[in-house]
Design a protein around this motif. Structure first.
Motif, PDB file in Angstrom:
ATOM      1  N   GLN A 198       0.828  -1.210   0.000  1.00  7.51           N
ATOM      2  CA  GLN A 198       0.000   0.000   0.000  1.00  7.51           C
ATOM      3  C   GLN A 198       0.858   1.253   0.000  1.00  7.51           C
ATOM      4  O   GLN A 198       0.427   2.300  -0.459  1.00  7.51           O
ATOM      5  CB  GLN A 198      -0.933   0.014   1.203  1.00  7.51           C
ATOM      6  N   THR A 199       2.085   1.152   0.504  1.00 10.03           N
ATOM      7  CA  THR A 199       2.992   2.295   0.547  1.00 10.03           C
ATOM      8  C   THR A 199       3.646   2.572  -0.800  1.00 10.03           C
ATOM      9  O   THR A 199       4.308   3.576  -0.965  1.00 10.03           O
ATOM     10  CB  THR A 199       4.111   2.038   1.566  1.00 10.03           C
ATOM     11  N   GLY A 200       3.489   1.645  -1.757  1.00 10.90           N
ATOM     12  CA  GLY A 200       4.118   1.795  -3.053  1.00 10.90           C
ATOM     13  C   GLY A 200       5.444   1.057  -3.171  1.00 10.90           C
ATOM     14  O   GLY A 200       6.032   1.003  -4.243  1.00 10.90           O
ATOM     15  N   GLU A 201       5.913   0.482  -2.059  1.00 11.30           N
ATOM     16  CA  GLU A 201       7.155  -0.296  -2.104  1.00 11.30           C
ATOM     17  C   GLU A 201       6.931  -1.561  -2.926  1.00 11.30           C
ATOM     18  O   GLU A 201       5.909  -2.234  -2.786  1.00 11.30           O
ATOM     19  CB  GLU A 201       7.592  -0.703  -0.698  1.00 11.30           C
ATOM     20  N   VAL A 202       7.913  -1.889  -3.756  1.00 12.04           N
ATOM     21  CA  VAL A 202       7.813  -3.054  -4.629  1.00 12.04           C
ATOM     22  C   VAL A 202       8.076  -4.336  -3.849  1.00 12.04           C
ATOM     23  O   VAL A 202       9.077  -4.451  -3.150  1.00 12.04           O
ATOM     24  CB  VAL A 202       8.802  -2.947  -5.808  1.00 12.04           C
ATOM     25  N   ILE A 203       7.163  -5.293  -3.979  1.00 17.15           N
ATOM     26  CA  ILE A 203       7.370  -6.641  -3.442  1.00 17.15           C
ATOM     27  C   ILE A 203       8.057  -7.467  -4.520  1.00 17.15           C
ATOM     28  O   ILE A 203       9.031  -8.158  -4.262  1.00 17.15           O
ATOM     29  CB  ILE A 203       6.038  -7.275  -3.011  1.00 17.15           C
ATOM     30  N   THR A 204       7.542  -7.395  -5.753  1.00 18.64           N
ATOM     31  CA  THR A 204       8.175  -8.047  -6.897  1.00 18.64           C
ATOM     32  C   THR A 204       7.743  -7.345  -8.180  1.00 18.64           C
ATOM     33  O   THR A 204       6.623  -6.855  -8.267  1.00 18.64           O
ATOM     34  CB  THR A 204       7.851  -9.550  -6.994  1.00 18.64           C
ATOM     35  N   ASP A 205       8.646  -7.322  -9.137  1.00 15.39           N
ATOM     36  CA  ASP A 205       8.270  -6.805 -10.449  1.00 15.39           C
ATOM     37  C   ASP A 205       8.090  -7.958 -11.441  1.00 15.39           C
ATOM     38  O   ASP A 205       8.026  -7.754 -12.634  1.00 15.39           O
ATOM     39  CB  ASP A 205       9.283  -5.789 -10.958  1.00 15.39           C
ATOM     40  N   LYS A 206       7.994  -9.151 -10.914  1.00 17.52           N
ATOM     41  CA  LYS A 206       7.830 -10.348 -11.731  1.00 17.52           C
ATOM     42  C   LYS A 206       6.490 -11.037 -11.470  1.00 17.52           C
ATOM     43  O   LYS A 206       6.380 -12.254 -11.523  1.00 17.52           O
ATOM     44  CB  LYS A 206       8.986 -11.314 -11.478  1.00 17.52           C
ATOM     45  N   GLY A 207       5.481 -10.250 -11.191  1.00 17.97           N
ATOM     46  CA  GLY A 207       4.163 -10.797 -10.885  1.00 17.97           C
ATOM     47  C   GLY A 207       3.593 -11.659 -11.989  1.00 17.97           C
ATOM     48  O   GLY A 207       3.020 -12.714 -11.734  1.00 17.97           O
ATOM     49  N   ARG A 208       3.758 -11.244 -13.230  1.00 18.43           N
ATOM     50  CA  ARG A 208       3.211 -12.005 -14.356  1.00 18.43           C
ATOM     51  C   ARG A 208       3.822 -13.395 -14.417  1.00 18.43           C
ATOM     52  O   ARG A 208       3.115 -14.398 -14.518  1.00 18.43           O
ATOM     53  CB  ARG A 208       3.458 -11.250 -15.658  1.00 18.43           C
ATOM     54  N   LYS A 209       5.139 -13.483 -14.322  1.00 23.65           N
ATOM     55  CA  LYS A 209       5.823 -14.781 -14.368  1.00 23.65           C
ATOM     56  C   LYS A 209       5.433 -15.641 -13.174  1.00 23.65           C
ATOM     57  O   LYS A 209       5.185 -16.844 -13.309  1.00 23.65           O
ATOM     58  CB  LYS A 209       7.339 -14.577 -14.400  1.00 23.65           C
ATOM     59  N   ARG A 253       1.948 -17.070 -13.623  1.00 20.94           N
ATOM     60  CA  ARG A 253       1.977 -18.143 -14.625  1.00 20.94           C
ATOM     61  C   ARG A 253       2.608 -19.408 -14.056  1.00 20.94           C
ATOM     62  O   ARG A 253       2.134 -20.512 -14.309  1.00 20.94           O
ATOM     63  CB  ARG A 253       2.758 -17.709 -15.859  1.00 20.94           C
ATOM     64  N   ASP A 254       3.690 -19.261 -13.280  1.00 25.95           N
ATOM     65  CA  ASP A 254       4.422 -20.420 -12.762  1.00 25.95           C
ATOM     66  C   ASP A 254       3.756 -21.072 -11.558  1.00 25.95           C
ATOM     67  O   ASP A 254       3.768 -22.293 -11.428  1.00 25.95           O
ATOM     68  CB  ASP A 254       5.851 -20.025 -12.361  1.00 25.95           C
ATOM     69  N   LYS A 255       3.164 -20.269 -10.658  1.00 23.51           N
ATOM     70  CA  LYS A 255       2.709 -20.798  -9.373  1.00 23.51           C
ATOM     71  C   LYS A 255       1.226 -20.618  -9.097  1.00 23.51           C
ATOM     72  O   LYS A 255       0.726 -21.119  -8.090  1.00 23.51           O
ATOM     73  CB  LYS A 255       3.505 -20.147  -8.243  1.00 23.51           C
ATOM     74  N   PHE A 299       0.685 -15.777  -4.066  1.00 21.85           N
ATOM     75  CA  PHE A 299       0.140 -14.698  -3.242  1.00 21.85           C
ATOM     76  C   PHE A 299       0.665 -14.777  -1.813  1.00 21.85           C
ATOM     77  O   PHE A 299       1.000 -13.761  -1.217  1.00 21.85           O
ATOM     78  CB  PHE A 299      -1.392 -14.735  -3.259  1.00 21.85           C
ATOM     79  N   ARG A 300       0.775 -15.982  -1.273  1.00 20.55           N
ATOM     80  CA  ARG A 300       1.304 -16.144   0.082  1.00 20.55           C
ATOM     81  C   ARG A 300       2.741 -15.611   0.165  1.00 20.55           C
ATOM     82  O   ARG A 300       3.115 -14.953   1.120  1.00 20.55           O
ATOM     83  CB  ARG A 300       1.253 -17.609   0.513  1.00 20.55           C
ATOM     84  N   ASN A 301       3.537 -15.872  -0.873  1.00 29.22           N
ATOM     85  CA  ASN A 301       4.905 -15.356  -0.898  1.00 29.22           C
ATOM     86  C   ASN A 301       4.919 -13.834  -0.905  1.00 29.22           C
ATOM     87  O   ASN A 301       5.759 -13.211  -0.278  1.00 29.22           O
ATOM     88  CB  ASN A 301       5.659 -15.884  -2.124  1.00 29.22           C
ATOM     89  N   TRP A 302       3.983 -13.236  -1.643  1.00 31.95           N
ATOM     90  CA  TRP A 302       3.914 -11.779  -1.670  1.00 31.95           C
ATOM     91  C   TRP A 302       3.561 -11.221  -0.297  1.00 31.95           C
ATOM     92  O   TRP A 302       4.124 -10.222   0.142  1.00 31.95           O
ATOM     93  CB  TRP A 302       2.903 -11.301  -2.694  1.00 31.95           C
TER      94      TRP A 302
END
Length: 115
Positions: free
Chosen positions: A79-90, A93-95, A100-103
């Protein structure tokens, strides 16, 4: 256009098939050339995601901030705008929804480091 249906299924599973609904929201930032193109795509391809209407002065700023150089790109942020991952699409697709739990864990780890 091939990823949007995958993201739609992911979104539906997280928000409509999970109790309580997951704390997740998609904000669509369009690269369409007109508001009409964007609305047409949104109605044809997905539902009621949040979006920045065209033209919006923040579109360029957000694309720059999150290094959006190609589409589609899915950046997962707190919510603060900090990046958790920029590989959300991959990751989706992979998992599938298990990513979501990892995020959430990543968001919590970032929270602990910033405290």
């Amino acid at each position: 256009r091939d990823f949007t249906p995958v993201l739609c299924d992911f979104y539906t599973e997280l928000l409509e098939e999970t109790e309580p609904p997951a704390p997740f929201e998609v904000v669509f930032i369009s690269s369409d050339h007109s508001a009409e193109e964007m609305v047409g795509y949104m109605h044809a391809m997905h539902g009621d995601w949040l979006d920045l209407p065209l033209p919006d002065p923040y579109t360029h700023d957000l694309k720059k901030k999150y290094n959006i150089t190609a589409i589609p790109k899915l950046v997962i942020v707190k919510q603060t705008g900090e990046v958790i991952t920029d590989k959300g699409r991959k990751q989706i697709r992979d998992k599938g929804v298990s990513c979501f739990r990892n995020w959430l864990e990543g968001a919590d780890i970032f929270q602990n480091f910033s405290s």
